[in-house]
Scaffold this motif. Structure first.
Motif, PDB file in Angstrom:
ATOM      1  N   LYS A  55       1.075  -1.567  -0.182  1.00  0.00           N
ATOM      2  CA  LYS A  55       0.447   0.332  -0.239  1.00  0.00           C
ATOM      3  C   LYS A  55       1.348   1.040   0.281  1.00  0.00           C
ATOM      4  N   PRO A  56       0.108   2.619  -0.649  1.00  0.00           N
ATOM      5  CA  PRO A  56       1.408   3.344  -0.171  1.00  0.00           C
ATOM      6  C   PRO A  56       1.521   3.987   0.726  1.00  0.00           C
ATOM      7  N   LYS A  57       0.412   3.752   1.440  1.00  0.00           N
ATOM      8  CA  LYS A  57       1.088   4.425   3.109  1.00  0.00           C
ATOM      9  C   LYS A  57       2.508   3.255   3.661  1.00  0.00           C
ATOM     10  N   GLU A  58       2.752   2.254   2.937  1.00  0.00           N
ATOM     11  CA  GLU A  58       3.437   1.247   3.446  1.00  0.00           C
ATOM     12  C   GLU A  58       5.239   1.624   2.484  1.00  0.00           C
ATOM     13  N   ARG A  59       4.438   2.299   1.918  1.00  0.00           N
ATOM     14  CA  ARG A  59       5.934   2.503   0.868  1.00  0.00           C
ATOM     15  C   ARG A  59       6.113   4.046   1.714  1.00  0.00           C
ATOM     16  N   THR A  60       5.423   4.586   2.069  1.00  0.00           N
ATOM     17  CA  THR A  60       5.957   6.673   3.180  1.00  0.00           C
ATOM     18  C   THR A  60       6.632   5.953   4.197  1.00  0.00           C
ATOM     19  N   ALA A  61       6.132   5.047   4.818  1.00  0.00           N
ATOM     20  CA  ALA A  61       6.690   5.077   5.653  1.00  0.00           C
ATOM     21  C   ALA A  61       8.136   4.249   5.937  1.00  0.00           C
ATOM     22  N   ILE A  62       9.011   3.714   4.846  1.00  0.00           N
ATOM     23  CA  ILE A  62       9.962   3.265   4.992  1.00  0.00           C
ATOM     24  C   ILE A  62      10.783   4.483   5.415  1.00  0.00           C
ATOM     25  N   GLU A  64      15.026   0.682  -0.704  1.00  0.00           N
ATOM     26  CA  GLU A  64      14.405   2.276  -1.342  1.00  0.00           C
ATOM     27  C   GLU A  64      13.938   2.198  -2.230  1.00  0.00           C
ATOM     28  N   ALA A  65      14.221   1.523  -3.632  1.00  0.00           N
ATOM     29  CA  ALA A  65      13.349   1.065  -4.528  1.00  0.00           C
ATOM     30  C   ALA A  65      11.906   1.152  -4.109  1.00  0.00           C
ATOM     31  N   LYS A  66      11.200   0.543  -3.006  1.00  0.00           N
ATOM     32  CA  LYS A  66       9.694   0.305  -3.003  1.00  0.00           C
ATOM     33  C   LYS A  66       9.057   1.448  -2.220  1.00  0.00           C
ATOM     34  N   ARG A  67      10.034   2.620  -1.732  1.00  0.00           N
ATOM     35  CA  ARG A  67       9.728   3.655  -1.412  1.00  0.00           C
ATOM     36  C   ARG A  67       8.801   4.207  -2.679  1.00  0.00           C
ATOM     37  N   CYS A  68       9.052   4.286  -3.972  1.00  0.00           N
ATOM     38  CA  CYS A  68       8.710   4.780  -5.042  1.00  0.00           C
ATOM     39  C   CYS A  68       7.447   4.823  -4.776  1.00  0.00           C
ATOM     40  N   LEU A  69       6.077   5.131  -5.711  1.00  0.00           N
ATOM     41  CA  LEU A  69       4.767   4.933  -5.796  1.00  0.00           C
ATOM     42  C   LEU A  69       4.383   4.825  -6.562  1.00  0.00           C
ATOM     43  N   ASP A  70       5.319   4.622  -7.904  1.00  0.00           N
ATOM     44  CA  ASP A  70       5.180   4.451  -9.364  1.00  0.00           C
ATOM     45  C   ASP A  70       3.972   5.672  -9.974  1.00  0.00           C
ATOM     46  N   CYS A  71       4.305   6.996  -9.223  1.00  0.00           N
ATOM     47  CA  CYS A  71       2.806   7.488  -9.527  1.00  0.00           C
ATOM     48  C   CYS A  71       2.674   7.806 -11.228  1.00  0.00           C
ATOM     49  N   ALA A  72       1.192   7.999 -11.241  1.00  0.00           N
ATOM     50  CA  ALA A  72       0.993   7.983 -12.743  1.00  0.00           C
ATOM     51  C   ALA A  72       1.762   9.135 -13.339  1.00  0.00           C
ATOM     52  N   ASN A  73       1.125   9.955 -12.840  1.00  0.00           N
ATOM     53  CA  ASN A  73       2.010  11.567 -13.118  1.00  0.00           C
ATOM     54  C   ASN A  73       3.405  11.536 -12.564  1.00  0.00           C
ATOM     55  N   PRO A  74       4.719  11.292 -13.096  1.00  0.00           N
ATOM     56  CA  PRO A  74       5.770  11.168 -12.076  1.00  0.00           C
ATOM     57  C   PRO A  74       6.543  12.637 -12.343  1.00  0.00           C
ATOM     58  N   GLY A  75       6.001  13.697 -11.058  1.00  0.00           N
ATOM     59  CA  GLY A  75       6.792  14.458 -11.581  1.00  0.00           C
ATOM     60  C   GLY A  75       8.336  14.649 -11.565  1.00  0.00           C
ATOM     61  N   CYS A  76       8.924  13.734 -10.825  1.00  0.00           N
ATOM     62  CA  CYS A  76      10.850  13.107 -11.105  1.00  0.00           C
ATOM     63  C   CYS A  76      10.909  13.467 -12.147  1.00  0.00           C
ATOM     64  N   MET A  77      10.239  12.780 -13.186  1.00  0.00           N
ATOM     65  CA  MET A  77      10.035  13.002 -15.033  1.00  0.00           C
ATOM     66  C   MET A  77      10.458  14.162 -15.087  1.00  0.00           C
ATOM     67  N   GLU A  78       9.653  15.172 -14.797  1.00  0.00           N
ATOM     68  CA  GLU A  78       9.646  16.073 -15.151  1.00  0.00           C
ATOM     69  C   GLU A  78      10.492  17.804 -14.628  1.00  0.00           C
ATOM     70  N   GLN A  82      16.688  18.664  -8.982  1.00  0.00           N
ATOM     71  CA  GLN A  82      15.892  18.343  -9.964  1.00  0.00           C
ATOM     72  C   GLN A  82      15.143  17.316  -9.538  1.00  0.00           C
ATOM     73  N   CYS A  83      14.681  16.369 -10.507  1.00  0.00           N
ATOM     74  CA  CYS A  83      14.435  15.461 -10.274  1.00  0.00           C
ATOM     75  C   CYS A  83      13.631  14.722  -8.821  1.00  0.00           C
ATOM     76  N   GLU A  84      14.414  15.056  -7.482  1.00  0.00           N
ATOM     77  CA  GLU A  84      14.069  15.008  -6.088  1.00  0.00           C
ATOM     78  C   GLU A  84      13.369  16.013  -5.855  1.00  0.00           C
ATOM     79  N   SER A  85      13.657  17.018  -5.856  1.00  0.00           N
ATOM     80  CA  SER A  85      13.234  18.067  -6.040  1.00  0.00           C
ATOM     81  C   SER A  85      11.364  17.948  -6.296  1.00  0.00           C
ATOM     82  N   LYS A  86      10.760  17.104  -7.666  1.00  0.00           N
ATOM     83  CA  LYS A  86       9.479  17.127  -7.738  1.00  0.00           C
ATOM     84  C   LYS A  86       8.708  15.609  -7.258  1.00  0.00           C
ATOM     85  N   CYS A  87       9.716  15.128  -6.061  1.00  0.00           N
ATOM     86  CA  CYS A  87       8.748  13.910  -5.718  1.00  0.00           C
ATOM     87  C   CYS A  87       7.761  14.069  -4.479  1.00  0.00           C
ATOM     88  N   ILE A  88       6.863  13.043  -5.113  1.00  0.00           N
ATOM     89  CA  ILE A  88       5.391  13.496  -4.345  1.00  0.00           C
ATOM     90  C   ILE A  88       5.456  14.052  -2.874  1.00  0.00           C
TER      91      ILE A  88
END
Length: 768
Positions: free
Chosen positions: A304-311, A344-358, A404-410
């Protein structure tokens, strides 16, 4: 490498070498010089071209044994190869019909004077050559001079040949008997000084050649700066010939002696080490890359997203500060373990509109590469990175992801630390390299179209990689003897190991990119000649390697270096190693002026070279400092002092011309300037003087003018940059540009972004 075709022994320590160098021979003019390097650890040494044979494709150099590097060169024989010969460099001698011209050559200075005499004669001048040497054995090229000049006067110190006396006596004899319209002088600095004092008395315009003070020759280090008419000039870019009446010879003579004590100590290498001599010569389906691929859907359902953000965000292991402050080449950041990376990879929420790529200038599919790490497909993650980035292992180390990328992370919107994208990028690239299973990106069918890239820094390498993928025949021309540009000469190995850069470059070579070193576009070969050879597009990525100085009193004292020079000596030339021929000053009390990443690299390098007190002197506060937070943190941990709100206003030198103190103006912050940072304002009467024995100036860089000034009709932008449109295209449709030559100074990743954009635009143009 360049083969020695013939060798002639002029005297005990003076030799004439004819060297195979067809491109240089074709482009050379009177007054030009080359940079020569003997052995992989050899020093870069400037030598004026005495002659050129375009039919044989050779140039002639006359060399005198005066130190370690010149002695190594003179020990080579016919048939041997010189490691590097780069040129032609410098501004050609201005030739016109002056009238009567006196050409004064002292010692080996006669050799570079010969082509000037020939050119002057061809222009219709009456030419009188005055040749001088300590004895008969040191008078060289007399026959050639007599064939070229109207008259030759020979002066020797001991009277063993010609007339006994100094060169100035021979020159004055001519001045007294007939009207002289112009004088040229080439030889030892002290000789040129006294010739200029003489001709100034008679009001005769005099040009002198100052190439003996140069180090690099391409304008990147600033070591050859000298005062001409009260203004600082770079000998390699603005010269090497100058109005002799404007030259501060006393300052020059002091600077020329800066490394003499080190040179004497290093001469023992000639007895101990002979090894430095030159020697004879399967694709995934598109669906699998989609966010809706089955494996991506499965991963998102697994937590679940909450589990990922808790890491909690991972912490990368670092070398101990005390230990690393004495270790010049060991990387400070040690990288992630596989377990850390998977977590650390599990922390990524795989966003539908990933700000990191912007926030990524090269458009990496960040969620896909991270999710590949999460499922254990690390080699696939590396492949994903290389689809859009030519240098993932480099970017994972030196790019400011926090801006850059990390500054856009959700995660930031949720008041959590961002996913460690940079750490994961480095992990995937390092894992692939260490596995030995290095992938080569998919290359389209070759189209036979030749593309030239000028410069092998991040912009040039990024552009070359993308154009190779499109199927073009790409050749990268590099002025230095190493590929990598600022990645090699500017960034220390404790931040970016050379072996990491070399693997990235090797991968580009496997993609079909051709690399040519020691070739200066605009000097060795022109852009026009590239077009004649069938190149249909040119990308200029020559960088901004011309260092800025503050132009304050005493700044040209000995042991005041630009950060470019200091880091180039240590990083590219490995000067701090015992087996390197290149010297570098080891300061105990070192002041680094500036607050950017290059300043941090310089001050941290100084600590590693033994500085007991290493200081950052910055005119604003730490909050306004442009350096990465991580670099500031590491510097403080390693014992670096920060003197913020201080600005140098004068350097004080000792009787030998070596810097011994710096006077600092105390500052306070006023209103924000155009950059958004608060402007520093001097506090009246508040100064401080501190003792130093080495200063490193790191206050920015400007574009090197060699390439743009050689292209007729090229529109320039602010401060010597190349003007381009939104597609990175210049005013000349076939020429594109990017990186620091356009921006005037930026990050590695922004330069790479320019390279990618230019490649896409040029490909579209050539495909029409």
């Amino acid at each position: 490498m360049n083969k020695i075709i013939s060798k002639e022994h002029f005297s005990e320590k003076v030799f004439k070498l004819e060297i195979e160098a067809p491109l240089i021979a074709r482009s050379r003019k009177a007054g030009h010089f080359v940079i020569v390097r003997v052995g992989e650890k050899g020093e870069r040494m400037p030598l004026t071209i005495a002659a050129a044979d375009t039919v044989r494709g050779t140039i002639t150099l006359v060399v005198q044994e005066v130190g370690l590097s010149s002695t190594r060169l003179c020990e080579l024989n016919e048939g041997d190869y010189i490691t590097d010969v780069v040129g032609p460099l410098g501004q050609a001698t201005h030739i016109e019909n002056f009238g009567t011209v006196v050409c004064a050559g002292g010692g080996v200075g006669v050799a570079p004077m010969l082509p000037i005499v020939q050119a002057l004669k061809a222009a219709g001048n009456r030419v009188i050559a005055v040749l001088a040497g300590r004895s008969k054995e040191l008078i060289i090229l007399e026959k050639e001079m007599r064939e070229s000049a109207d008259e030759v006067i020979i002066m020797t110190d001991d009277g063993s040949y010609g007339r006994k006396g100094l060169v100035t006596e021979g020159v004055e004899e001519v001045i007294k008997r007939e009207k002289v319209n112009k004088c040229f002088a080439i030889g030892p600095a002290i000789m040129m000084k006294f010739v200029c004092l003489l001709t100034k008395k008679y009001e005769i315009p005099t040009d002198v050649s100052l190439n003996t003070i140069m180090v690099d020759g391409t304008g990147m280090c600033g070591a050859c700066r000298i005062t001409i008419g009260g203004k600082t000039k770079f000998v390699c870019v603005d010269g090497p010939e100058f109005d002799g009446h404007q030259v501060d010879f006393d300052e020059m003579l002091k600077r020329m002696g800066a490394f003499k004590s080190i040179e004497r100590e290093e001469m023992h290498k000639l007895e101990e080490d002979e090894s430095c001599k030159a020697v004879p010569e399967p694709t995934q389906e598109v669906d699998e890359k989609s966010r809706n691929a089955a494996w991506r859907l499965e991963l998102r359902k697994a937590m679940k997203p909450k589990e990922r953000t808790a890491i909690p965000r991972v912490e990368m292991k670092e070398l101990d500060p005390e230990y690393r402050s004495h270790s010049r080449k060991e990387e400070v950041n040690q990288g992630l373990t596989e377990e850390q990376a998977l977590t650390e990879a599990k922390r990524c929420l795989d966003c539908a509109n990933p700000g990191c790529m912007e926030g990524c200038p090269v458009g990496i599919d960040i969620p896909r590469f991270i999710k590949n790490i999460e499922r254990g497909e690390i080699l696939e993650a590396a492949k994903t990175l290389k689809e859009t980035s030519a240098l993932p292992a480099v970017c994972g180390r030196v790019c400011p992801q926090e801006k850059q990328c990390e500054s856009k992370c959700i995660h930031l919107k949720m008041k959590e630390k961002p996913v460690a994208i940079g750490y994961l990028e480095r992990f995937a690239a390092d894992y692939e390299r260490e596995s030995g299973q290095i992938s080569v990106p998919e290359i389209k069918e070759k189209n036979g179209i030749k593309i030239a890239v000028i410069g092998s820094g991040p912009a040039g390498l990024s552009f070359a990689g993308d154009m190779a993928k499109y199927g073009y025949d790409v050749t990268v021309f590099e002025a230095l003897h190493e590929i990598g540009g600022v990645l090699k000469y500017g960034i220390p190995e404790f931040r970016l190991p050379n072996k990491v850069v070399d693997v990235e470059i090797d991968n580009l070579a496997k993609m079909g990119v051709n690399f040519i070193k020691d070739c200066i576009i605009g000097k060795t070969i022109s852009v026009e000649q590239l077009e004649e050879e069938g190149f249909k597009g040119v990308f200029v990525a020559s960088g901004a390697g011309l260092p800025n100085f503050m132009n304050i009193p005493g700044e040209n004292s000995i042991n005041i270096l630009s950060s470019n020079e200091y880091l180039t000596r240590v990083n590219l030339m490995d000067a701090a190693s015992e087996d390197s021929d290149t010297p570098v000053p080891f300061g105990r009390n070192v002041a680094v002026i500036g607050g950017g990443n290059t300043a941090m690299d310089s001050v941290r390098t100084a600590r590693r070279l033994g500085a007991e007190r290493a200081m950052i002197i910055y005119r604003r506060s730490e909050e306004e400092m442009p350096a990465r937070i991580e670099e500031v943190k590491h510097a403080k941990e390693e014992g670096v002092e920060f003197l913020t709100l201080h600005n140098p206003i004068e350097y004080i030198a000792d009787e030998q011309g070596k810097v011994k103190q710096v006077i600092l103006q105390k500052m306070e912050l006023g209103e924000p300037d155009a950059s958004g940072r608060r402007s520093p304002v001097a506090i009246p009467g508040a100064t401080e003087t501190i003792d130093i024995d080495l200063a490193i100036v790191s206050v920015g860089v400007s574009p090197n003018p060699i390439v743009p000034s050689s292209i007729p009709g090229l529109e320039m932008g602010r401060k010597g940059t190349i003007a381009v449109n939104e597609n990175m295209q210049s005013s000349i449709p076939t020429i594109y540009a990017g990186g620091d030559i356009v921006r005037g100074g930026a990050t590695v990743i922004l330069a790479m972004g320019d390279g990618r954009k230019a490649a896409a635009s040029m490909h579209e143009q050539l495909s029409k």
